[in-house]
Write a protein that holds these residues in place. Structure first.
Motif, PDB file in Angstrom:
ATOM      1  N   GLY A 122      -5.530   6.727   2.498  1.00  0.00           N
ATOM      2  CA  GLY A 122      -4.977   8.093   2.899  1.00  0.00           C
ATOM      3  C   GLY A 122      -6.494   8.739   1.420  1.00  0.00           C
ATOM      4  N   TYR A 123      -7.087   7.607   1.329  1.00  0.00           N
ATOM      5  CA  TYR A 123      -9.079   7.868   0.978  1.00  0.00           C
ATOM      6  C   TYR A 123      -9.772   7.699   1.868  1.00  0.00           C
ATOM      7  CZ  TYR A 123      -6.170   9.399  -3.298  1.00  0.00           C
ATOM      8  OH  TYR A 123      -5.682   9.666  -4.199  1.00  0.00           O
ATOM      9  N   SER A 147       0.561  -1.368   0.422  1.00  0.00           N
ATOM     10  CA  SER A 147       0.548   0.316  -0.056  1.00  0.00           C
ATOM     11  C   SER A 147       0.598   1.267   0.027  1.00  0.00           C
ATOM     12  CB  SER A 147      -0.677  -0.001   0.998  1.00  0.00           C
ATOM     13  OG  SER A 147      -1.301  -1.070   1.466  1.00  0.00           O
ATOM     14  N   GLY A 169      -2.706   3.787  -3.979  1.00  0.00           N
ATOM     15  CA  GLY A 169      -3.341   4.356  -4.876  1.00  0.00           C
ATOM     16  C   GLY A 169      -4.293   4.615  -4.605  1.00  0.00           C
ATOM     17  N   GLN A 196     -13.074   0.480   0.268  1.00  0.00           N
ATOM     18  CA  GLN A 196     -13.323   1.204  -0.478  1.00  0.00           C
ATOM     19  C   GLN A 196     -13.964   0.908  -1.771  1.00  0.00           C
ATOM     20  OE1 GLN A 196      -9.620   3.270  -0.695  1.00  0.00           O
ATOM     21  NE2 GLN A 196      -9.646   3.990   0.897  1.00  0.00           N
ATOM     22  N   ASN A 222      -6.764  -4.654   0.557  1.00  0.00           N
ATOM     23  CA  ASN A 222      -5.383  -3.656   0.375  1.00  0.00           C
ATOM     24  C   ASN A 222      -4.938  -3.241  -0.608  1.00  0.00           C
ATOM     25  OD1 ASN A 222      -3.284  -5.444   1.736  1.00  0.00           O
ATOM     26  ND2 ASN A 222      -1.942  -4.068   1.584  1.00  0.00           N
ATOM     27  N   GLY A 223      -3.970  -2.288  -0.359  1.00  0.00           N
ATOM     28  CA  GLY A 223      -3.397  -2.367  -1.489  1.00  0.00           C
ATOM     29  C   GLY A 223      -3.145  -0.772  -1.888  1.00  0.00           C
ATOM     30  N   CYS A 245      -9.447  -2.099   4.165  1.00  0.00           N
ATOM     31  CA  CYS A 245      -8.507  -1.072   3.589  1.00  0.00           C
ATOM     32  C   CYS A 245      -8.896  -0.724   1.787  1.00  0.00           C
ATOM     33  CB  CYS A 245      -7.139  -0.986   3.446  1.00  0.00           C
ATOM     34  SG  CYS A 245      -7.223   1.017   4.532  1.00  0.00           S
ATOM     35  N   MET A 246      -8.624  -0.900   1.082  1.00  0.00           N
ATOM     36  CA  MET A 246      -8.647  -1.020  -0.159  1.00  0.00           C
ATOM     37  C   MET A 246      -9.816  -1.916  -0.258  1.00  0.00           C
ATOM     38  SD  MET A 246      -7.593   0.411  -3.519  1.00  0.00           S
ATOM     39  CE  MET A 246      -6.519   0.850  -4.181  1.00  0.00           C
ATOM     40  N   ASN A 286      -3.460   2.258   7.907  1.00  0.00           N
ATOM     41  CA  ASN A 286      -2.302   2.858   6.636  1.00  0.00           C
ATOM     42  C   ASN A 286      -3.563   3.550   5.287  1.00  0.00           C
ATOM     43  OD1 ASN A 286      -0.685   3.218   4.371  1.00  0.00           O
ATOM     44  ND2 ASN A 286      -0.232   2.142   3.863  1.00  0.00           N
TER      45      ASN A 286
HETATM   46  N1  LIG Z   1      -3.478   0.455   2.756  1.00  0.00           N
HETATM   47  C1  LIG Z   1      -4.541   0.667   1.922  1.00  0.00           C
HETATM   48  O1  LIG Z   1      -4.889  -0.816   0.976  1.00  0.00           O
HETATM   49  C2  LIG Z   1      -4.720   2.080   1.647  1.00  0.00           C
HETATM   50  C3  LIG Z   1      -5.947   1.641   0.424  1.00  0.00           C
HETATM   51  C4  LIG Z   1      -5.682   3.488  -0.363  1.00  0.00           C
HETATM   52  N2  LIG Z   1      -4.616   3.751  -1.344  1.00  0.00           N
HETATM   53  C5  LIG Z   1      -5.914   4.591   0.917  1.00  0.00           C
HETATM   54  O2  LIG Z   1      -4.301   4.922   0.710  1.00  0.00           O
HETATM   55  O3  LIG Z   1      -6.277   5.452   1.438  1.00  0.00           O
END
Ligand SMILES: NC(=O)CC[C@H](N)C(=O)O
Length: 383
Positions: free
Chosen positions: A321-322, A46, A250, A281, A247-248, A277-278, A319
């Motif tokens: 940012g979105y 991530s 970007g 989203q 998760n991931g 996480c990702m 962790n």
């Molecule tokens: N750790 C994650 O999966 C981060 C999800 C996405 N890239 C974000 O920054 O919000």
């Protein structure tokens, strides 16, 4: 040690000394306030495209564990096959290290993996700038600021590259599969995994957007067989009992192929779905919600979240940012967790179908493990 300067998009400069690999890099400058866990964070996909600032001052004092691979193909102590962060920025790098499981220094690991590390940076001042301005792009160049002039040494200056958005960083492997930077899950790997499955166990398709190893460990130790597929692979033709979205790195708005495949799977309203996480989203986008970017993100081990409808609060490892915009959740969805610091979304669940996700990291690696029970909730749905 060579002089190194971090230049932020707003022109701010921070000079320090190099303790890692010596090459200029650029990316989004983020900060993490955790006191431990630099091996796990550095190998968390991530962080791809990001320059990781650690606000805890003393970094490197427990060295780096061995990079061993288990029989199931997973790294023993790391969160992926390599360091994914573009660079690490610290205040006080500890050249001496001591730990029962350490095999090398952080600096030697960074040099071997060709990742810059800079020490002597006022990371508290840098974090204040990022909190006030919001995260921004930055670059690390070799040279020092003299009389307000930056004297860049032999390296050519590096241009800013916005590598945080998947669009710029998704590339395609020879066998046609894609990789969400820099995750590589080839179809060959997938087919080999399919062929060795024991049909007695429940099968979970794991959409790999940059999965942390400990997520797979948390599923495997609950006797689940994991079919790990690339982020844009249409898994709907496979036979499986549950869906996990990882998760991931970007911007989740650049991963629509995954959202379409999740939407297809949701036609089976009894299929258990869990995301982290990702994954939170992308599941929320599949349900019709919108995503927005936080001013400076949540990256730490001490983020408090409340389970909606209860008075239970958990301290979580985060962790991201979105965030998912709670106000855009579809009528059939509701927030599952809310961040007690800023009221932002920390998880969603469907009101009737077995679909839920967490924005934080129940698998920890590193940080508090208090919310690992969410894996049990998911596995119990498979029965
Ligand atoms: N750790 C994650 O999966 C981060 C999800 C996405 N890239 C974000 O920054 O919000």
């Amino acid at each position: 040690m060579r002089n190194v300067t971090l230049i932020l998009d707003d022109g701010s400069r921070f000079s320090g000394k190099s303790f890692g690999y010596e090459k200029p890099v650029a990316g989004e400058v983020v900060f993490n306030t955790a006191m431990t866990g630099y091996p796990e964070s550095l190998t968390d996909p991530s962080y791809a495209g990001q320059l990781m600032t650690l606000t805890y001052p003393l970094i490197g004092n427990y060295g780096v564990p061995p990079f061993t691979i288990e029989p199931n193909g997973l790294a023993t102590f790391m969160e992926s096959e390599k360091i994914h962060a573009e660079a690490i920025i610290v205040s006080d790098y500890s050249y001496e290290y001591s730990h029962w499981n350490a095999v090398e220094s952080l600096g030697d690991w960074l040099k071997r993996e060709q990742i810059p590390g800079i020490t002597g940076i006022d990371t508290r001042e840098l974090t204040k700038v990022l909190r006030e301005h919001g995260v921004m792009m930055g670059k690390i160049v070799f040279g020092e600021v003299e009389n307000e002039e930056l004297r860049v040494e032999s390296y050519e200056d590096i241009n800013y590259v916005d590598k945080v958005s998947c669009k710029e960083i998704i590339s395609y492997l020879p066998d046609g599969t894609s990789q969400v930077f820099p995750v590589t899950t080839s179809i060959a790997q997938l087919n080999s995994q399919l062929s060795i499955f024991n049909s007695q166990l429940k099968k979970v398709v794991l959409v790999d957007c940059g999965v942390k190893t400990n997520i797979i460990r948390c599923l495997l130790k609950r006797d689940i067989e994991v079919i790990r597929v690339p982020w844009d692979y249409d898994f709907n033709g496979l036979e499986f009992d549950g869906l996990f979205i990882s998760n991931g790195p970007g911007d989740p708005d650049t991963c629509d192929a995954a959202v379409q495949n999740i939407r297809k799977a949701m036609k089976n309203e009894k299929l258990p779905i869990f995301g982290i996480c990702m994954g939170n989203q992308l599941l929320s986008k599949a349900g019709g919600a919108k995503i927005y970017k936080l001013k400076y993100g949540h990256r730490s081990h001490n983020q408090p979240v409340r389970m909606v409808g209860t008075e239970r609060c958990f301290i979580t490892s985060q962790n991201h940012g979105y965030a998912v915009d709670n106000n855009t959740l579809g009528a059939d969805w509701e927030p599952l967790f809310i961040n007690m610091n800023d009221g932002s979304n920390e998880g969603i669940k469907h009101k009737t179908n077995p679909w839920f996700s967490a924005q934080f990291h129940p698998e920890a690696a590193s940080g508090p493990t208090d919310t690992e029970f969410l894996f049990d909730e998911f596995v119990n749905l498979l029965k």
